[in-house]
Design a protein around this motif. Structure first.
Motif, PDB file in Angstrom:
ATOM      1  N   ILE A  98     -66.770 -43.459 -36.103  1.00  0.00           N
ATOM      2  CA  ILE A  98     -67.194 -43.831 -34.749  1.00  0.00           C
ATOM      3  C   ILE A  98     -68.514 -44.602 -34.788  1.00  0.00           C
ATOM      4  CG2 ILE A  98     -68.024 -42.915 -32.534  1.00  0.00           C
ATOM      5  CD1 ILE A  98     -65.908 -40.698 -32.838  1.00  0.00           C
ATOM      6  N   ALA A  99     -69.448 -44.136 -35.645  1.00  0.00           N
ATOM      7  CA  ALA A  99     -70.729 -44.838 -35.794  1.00  0.00           C
ATOM      8  C   ALA A  99     -70.503 -46.264 -36.303  1.00  0.00           C
ATOM      9  CB  ALA A  99     -71.643 -44.078 -36.745  1.00  0.00           C
ATOM     10  N   CYS A 125     -69.175 -48.452 -33.524  1.00  0.00           N
ATOM     11  CA  CYS A 125     -70.228 -48.859 -32.590  1.00  0.00           C
ATOM     12  C   CYS A 125     -70.991 -50.066 -33.148  1.00  0.00           C
ATOM     13  CB  CYS A 125     -71.193 -47.702 -32.338  1.00  0.00           C
ATOM     14  SG  CYS A 125     -70.500 -46.359 -31.344  1.00  0.00           S
ATOM     15  N   ALA A 146     -59.519 -38.338 -32.325  1.00  0.00           N
ATOM     16  CA  ALA A 146     -60.412 -37.379 -32.972  1.00  0.00           C
ATOM     17  C   ALA A 146     -60.508 -36.099 -32.149  1.00  0.00           C
ATOM     18  CB  ALA A 146     -61.795 -37.999 -33.154  1.00  0.00           C
ATOM     19  N   MET A 179     -61.466 -42.491 -30.732  1.00  0.00           N
ATOM     20  CA  MET A 179     -62.218 -41.318 -30.268  1.00  0.00           C
ATOM     21  C   MET A 179     -61.290 -40.282 -29.652  1.00  0.00           C
ATOM     22  SD  MET A 179     -65.937 -42.376 -28.806  1.00  0.00           S
ATOM     23  CE  MET A 179     -65.318 -43.117 -27.301  1.00  0.00           C
ATOM     24  N   ASN A 196     -63.030 -34.650 -37.572  1.00  0.00           N
ATOM     25  CA  ASN A 196     -64.385 -35.199 -37.578  1.00  0.00           C
ATOM     26  C   ASN A 196     -64.351 -36.631 -38.117  1.00  0.00           C
ATOM     27  OD1 ASN A 196     -67.062 -35.855 -37.872  1.00  0.00           O
ATOM     28  ND2 ASN A 196     -67.629 -33.975 -38.947  1.00  0.00           N
ATOM     29  N   ASN A 212     -67.050 -38.802 -37.194  1.00  0.00           N
ATOM     30  CA  ASN A 212     -68.337 -39.272 -36.686  1.00  0.00           C
ATOM     31  C   ASN A 212     -68.804 -40.541 -37.416  1.00  0.00           C
ATOM     32  OD1 ASN A 212     -68.441 -37.171 -34.887  1.00  0.00           O
ATOM     33  ND2 ASN A 212     -69.675 -35.853 -36.191  1.00  0.00           N
ATOM     34  N   GLY A 213     -68.577 -40.580 -38.718  1.00  0.00           N
ATOM     35  CA  GLY A 213     -68.964 -41.757 -39.494  1.00  0.00           C
ATOM     36  C   GLY A 213     -68.189 -42.987 -39.060  1.00  0.00           C
TER      37      GLY A 213
END
Length: 202
Positions: free
Chosen positions: A158-159, A162, A147, A144, A153, A155-156
């Protein structure tokens, strides 16, 4: 089927892999020019020092009856491996990733060192923080931070991370390897050092 899947997660996302994943992730995302030969040399060195060497040392420790399983299930058998791992990380910081070469990776491993020493200290007082959560949370925070630092970007990614963090925690609970408190402690021990060192490279 679900039982085997949850058990396999603990092996697929083993803590030994996370430092290498952090290095590979950095090289795949950094906009800076780094010669391919340098990247290959760093990846090779990190692989030997953080994966191959610890595995060999584990078998040595098991031969002399200092550890029983690869997951270091008891507090007592964690102490020597954690101490050895701290020494290995210090060696990496001195010989493989000096501060003036790649600051981001240098401080990533400083964070790993702090987490490892903290986990060792907790083991001395007979508290078994989850090493799986320590390693995965440290990598998660580093990704993170990269980034934000490089303004990319992910985001995918990071998701997905998680979801993986949740899967690892579920796996460790299912295997009765840790309590919720030990998992939470592991997450914080892995995350916070990476947050602290952000001030030195971002």
């Amino acid at each position: 089927m679900m039982n085997q899947l949850l058990k396999s997660i603990s092996y697929i996302f083993h803590p030994l892999l996370m430092p290498l994943l952090g290095v590979v992730f950095y090289f795949s995302k950094t906009p800076r020019f780094i010669p391919e030969s340098v990247m290959k040399a760093k990846v090779f060195s990190i692989t030997i020092l953080t994966i191959v060497l610890p595995i060999l040392l584990f078998y040595l420790l098991r031969t002399i009856n200092k550890v029983d399983t690869f997951h270091l299930e008891t507090v007592k058998e964690r102490r020597i491996p954690l101490l050895i791992n701290s020494i290995i990380i210090i060696l990496i910081l001195i010989r493989v990733l000096p501060k003036n070469e790649i600051p981001e990776l240098y401080f990533f491993f400083i964070g790993i060192l702090i987490s490892t020493i903290t986990c060792f200290a907790l083991a001395l007082i007979k508290f078994k923080a989850s090493i799986h959560m320590i390693a995965s949370a440290g990598f998660f925070m580093f990704a993170m931070a990269l980034a934000i630092h490089f303004k990319i970007n992910i985001n995918g990614t990071i998701a997905l991370m998680c979801i993986i963090l949740g899967a690892i925690a579920t796996s460790r609970l299912h295997m009765k390897a840790h309590s919720p408190i030990e998992l939470t402690a592991g997450f914080l021990v892995g995350l916070m050092p990476q947050v602290i060192v952000l001030n030195y490279w971002m």
